[in-house]
Design an enzyme around this catalytic site. Structure first.
Site, PDB file in Angstrom:
ATOM      1  N   GLU A  37      -2.956  -4.446  -2.480  1.00 41.06           N
ATOM      2  CA  GLU A  37      -3.026  -5.426  -1.391  1.00 41.06           C
ATOM      3  C   GLU A  37      -1.692  -6.080  -1.120  1.00 41.06           C
ATOM      4  O   GLU A  37      -0.893  -5.533  -0.395  1.00 41.06           O
ATOM      5  CB  GLU A  37      -4.109  -6.487  -1.621  1.00 41.06           C
ATOM      6  CG  GLU A  37      -4.756  -7.016  -0.334  1.00 41.06           C
ATOM      7  CD  GLU A  37      -3.958  -8.073   0.417  1.00 41.06           C
ATOM      8  OE1 GLU A  37      -3.044  -8.674  -0.151  1.00 41.06           O
ATOM      9  OE2 GLU A  37      -4.287  -8.308   1.586  1.00 41.06           O
ATOM     10  N   GLY A  58      -1.096  -2.815   5.665  1.00 44.05           N
ATOM     11  CA  GLY A  58      -2.111  -3.844   5.840  1.00 44.05           C
ATOM     12  C   GLY A  58      -2.892  -3.626   7.113  1.00 44.05           C
ATOM     13  O   GLY A  58      -3.217  -2.492   7.491  1.00 44.05           O
ATOM     14  N   THR A 118       0.860  -1.175   0.000  1.00 45.72           N
ATOM     15  CA  THR A 118       0.000   0.000   0.000  1.00 45.72           C
ATOM     16  C   THR A 118       0.897   1.225   0.000  1.00 45.72           C
ATOM     17  O   THR A 118       2.091   1.128   0.259  1.00 45.72           O
ATOM     18  CB  THR A 118      -0.905  -0.038   1.260  1.00 45.72           C
ATOM     19  OG1 THR A 118      -1.643  -1.249   1.259  1.00 45.72           O
ATOM     20  CG2 THR A 118      -1.866   1.127   1.338  1.00 45.72           C
ATOM     21  N   SER A 150     -11.271  -3.066   4.882  1.00 51.29           N
ATOM     22  CA  SER A 150      -9.887  -2.589   4.811  1.00 51.29           C
ATOM     23  C   SER A 150      -9.488  -1.986   6.150  1.00 51.29           C
ATOM     24  O   SER A 150     -10.337  -1.681   6.988  1.00 51.29           O
ATOM     25  CB  SER A 150      -9.759  -1.534   3.709  1.00 51.29           C
ATOM     26  OG  SER A 150      -8.494  -0.893   3.746  1.00 51.29           O
ATOM     27  N   ASP A 167      -8.780  -9.814   0.897  1.00 52.79           N
ATOM     28  CA  ASP A 167      -9.089  -9.086   2.122  1.00 52.79           C
ATOM     29  C   ASP A 167     -10.426  -9.522   2.711  1.00 52.79           C
ATOM     30  O   ASP A 167     -10.759  -9.150   3.842  1.00 52.79           O
ATOM     31  CB  ASP A 167      -9.125  -7.581   1.864  1.00 52.79           C
ATOM     32  CG  ASP A 167      -7.736  -6.959   1.883  1.00 52.79           C
ATOM     33  OD1 ASP A 167      -6.763  -7.679   2.148  1.00 52.79           O
ATOM     34  OD2 ASP A 167      -7.617  -5.751   1.621  1.00 52.79           O
TER      35      ASP A 167
END
Length: 627
Positions: free
Chosen positions: A451, A519, A431, A495, A471
């Site tokens: 991801e 994450g 990310t 998320s 996810d």
């Protein structure tokens, strides 16, 4: 109506290559520094450790941008100098990140964006969606058991409809000042002329096991003999330049319909081992969503974050609210970090209290948070999870000893919840995050992602596709109850991305804009930085550089090589089970400071990654374009 900027403004974008040449030497020097410090580190999980470079922090008076790569920062700074808005600069920087930091974000992924004009905040949801044909069994073997993670990730099965471009286009339509096509020019030129591979990308390529299986990715990221591109290698991406030119001319529709969409779907559905369900209809129907942000008081501030399907805003508001609800002797400002051997180290009591609050927040996250279109909030409103009385009651679970693992709470209107109701969602940290403030009173905090490191390891037209569907929880039920984050067709996975804006409650002035990759560990990274600045009085750069720590309702995690043995033992004495890990945050932020009557923006970048800040001063202001 947006007025077309004067020709001098457009022409000034052709100065970007000069900035690029200047920054190449800076970037390569940073590469060497990061490489030297990385050599002594153990192997890490993706997106892994690639070194440490001390950052000084940067001041500017008119505007500022902080992004994860010097070339992306340079592109955003140029847009700001040419009269662009914070949204304009964020778009230009993000498009460059898609080129120079492809393992982390790009056209094939999604993200979340907070925009504020003064203290008025809007939240933009560009999260990927599952194909309409997806079912809760998407990541289950024929036996009903969850698939192994990388068996699910690599290939077409894990690819959701990318949301980034629809989100950026909507935000630009509402807050942009320069023409859409202008914002693409820095990335197009870099893709055509080439950029030096940074140490971080080179390090992650050396660690990568799956990317070379894709022919297009192998040809781009690896030499003909199969060795990964080395740091400093000049890499060109004409395929991405062609894609960007098409989108610059025709808007996001060019991406979601027509040949680009068909190529994405073909790649996903024709994977030889792990095909996916994505269709051209899924691509064409995707829409970004503008949502109400989650804003909550914390002492004399108002902290705003993303609402579901991100859990970031809720969890951060819960953690801060529980810390504020603790008894006077446990108020977190009583336990600032201490300087040991020339560096700041968190107080063990602070680690204990913050980790316990995080356990409670993560328990609620697992039980309640999912796509708001499919998952009803407890008590009919997400505010039930951050109500002061509820957080005060939750805070009573924090004692002298660690609770180990917390159970979900019971906000008003919800039935009792049995212990042990987690889900098996996995959220890995590939990310990026950027922040911008402009000369017009606008601010942006944006987190984007594909991801896992290099996403699904599928490359199309010069960009990588996401694996965001992993996810979702791999199991649809736990203890006979449906998991909030189960897979469903058209649904957005939960998320932890946590773009954050902080305002003074009395004046409504912006105080901080920040966020991080990482994450599911994003939430502890942002909480540590917020507490460091708001409660412990650290400058933003020092707060970011503090050792990372926290709990995701499992062990208490401590950043490797940064916590002395006596601190670790103090935590064990309180019942903490410790996990020592790299915890590679990438916090980027901007803080409002003053010098006399002058407002100065202070930009800070995480020493664990390659980011820098840049901006313009009042003396260098150009004539802004009008709307």
């Amino acid at each position: 109506m947006r007025a077309t900027p004067a020709p001098s403004h457009t022409a000034s974008l052709f100065r970007v290559p000069a900035l690029i040449r200047q920054l190449r030497s800076v970037l390569l020097a940073a590469c060497c520094a990061m490489s030297a410090s990385a050599s002594a580190q153990p192997a890490v999980d993706p997106e892994g450790f690639s070194g440490w470079t001390d950052k000084p922090g940067w001041y500017h008076t008119r505007d500022m941008i902080v992004a994860a790569h010097p070339l992306a920062t340079a592109a955003g700074q140029q847009i700001l100098q040419d009269g662009g808005s914070a949204i304009d600069a964020a778009i230009a920087a993000q498009l460059v990140l898609a080129l120079v930091e492809p393992q982390s974000s790009g056209l094939g992924g999604g993200g979340f964006l907070l925009h504020a004009h003064g203290a008025s905040v809007q939240a933009y949801d560009g999260r990927e969606t599952a194909p309409a044909a997806a079912t809760p069994a998407l990541f289950q073997e024929t036996s009903g058991q969850p698939m192994r993670f990388f068996a699910a990730v690599v290939g077409g099965r894990s690819v959701g409809v990318p949301g980034l471009l629809r989100m950026l286009e909507q935000a630009h339509r509402e807050h942009g000042r320069l023409p859409w096509k202008t914002l693409f020019q820095p990335a197009i030129r870099l893709a055509e002329q080439g950029f030096p591979v940074g140490q971080r990308l080179a390090t992650l390529l050396r660690q990568e096991r799956y990317l070379a299986d894709d022919p297009e990715a192998r040809a781009y990221f690896f030499s003909p003999d199969g060795t990964p591109r080395a740091a400093g290698t000049v890499l060109r991406n004409p395929a991405l330049a062609h894609t960007l030119r098409a989108i610059a001319a025709g808007g996001a529709d060019v991406f979601y319909t027509g040949n680009i969409a068909r190529d994405i779907v073909r790649k996903v559905r024709n994977h030889p081992r792990n095909p996916g369900m994505l269709s051209t209809e899924d691509m064409a129907r995707y829409q970004a969503v503008r949502r109400m942000p989650i804003c909550a008081p914390y002492r004399q501030w108002r902290v705003c974050g993303m609402p579901p399907p991100s859990s970031g805003g809720l969890a951060i508001a819960q953690i801060l609210g529980m810390l504020e609800a603790l008894p006077p002797e446990w108020q977190i400002d009583r336990y600032p970090p201490q300087r040991e051997v020339g560096r700041l180290v968190p107080d063990p009591m602070a680690v204990h209290l913050i980790s316990e609050a995080e356990r409670l927040a993560y328990a609620d996250r697992a039980r309640y948070v999912g796509d708001p279109a499919r998952t009803a909030p407890p008590g009919g409103t997400w505010s039930s999870l951050i109500a002061p009385d509820y957080l005060k009651q939750r805070a009573t679970a924090i004692t002298e000893r660690s609770m180990g693992q917390a159970m979900a709470g019971m906000p008003d209107g919800t039935p009792p919840v049995p212990a042990g109701l987690p889900d098996d969602s996995l959220e890995l940290p590939s990310t990026t995050h950027l922040v911008v403030v402009d000369q017009y009173g606008n601010s942006v905090s944006m987190t984007t992602s594909i991801e896992n490191q290099f996403g699904a390891r599928l490359m199309v037209r010069g960009f990588l596709l996401n694996n965001q569907l992993t996810d979702f929880a791999f199991s649809a039920t736990q203890n006979g109850r449906p998991v909030a984050n189960r897979v469903e067709g058209g649904k957005r996975p939960r998320s932890s991305m946590a773009p954050t804006l902080v305002f003074e409650r009395d004046s409504n002035r912006l105080v901080l804009a920040l966020g991080s990759p990482g994450g599911s560990a994003i939430i502890p990274y942002v909480v540590k930085t917020l507490v460091g600045t708001l409660d412990w009085g650290l400058d933003l750069q020092s707060a970011i550089a503090l050792p990372n720590f926290g709990s995701r309702n499992g062990p208490t995690e401590l950043e490797a090589d940064r916590f002395p043995a006596d601190l670790q033992e103090a935590l064990r004495m309180r019942g903490h089970t410790l996990r020592i890990a790299q915890l590679v945050s990438g916090v980027h932020g901007i803080a409002r400071t003053t010098q006399g009557d002058e407002v100065r923006w202070f930009g800070a970048a995480d020493p664990r990654r390659e980011g820098i800040a840049a901006g313009n001063d009042m003396s260098s202001a150009s004539v802004p374009s009008s709307r």
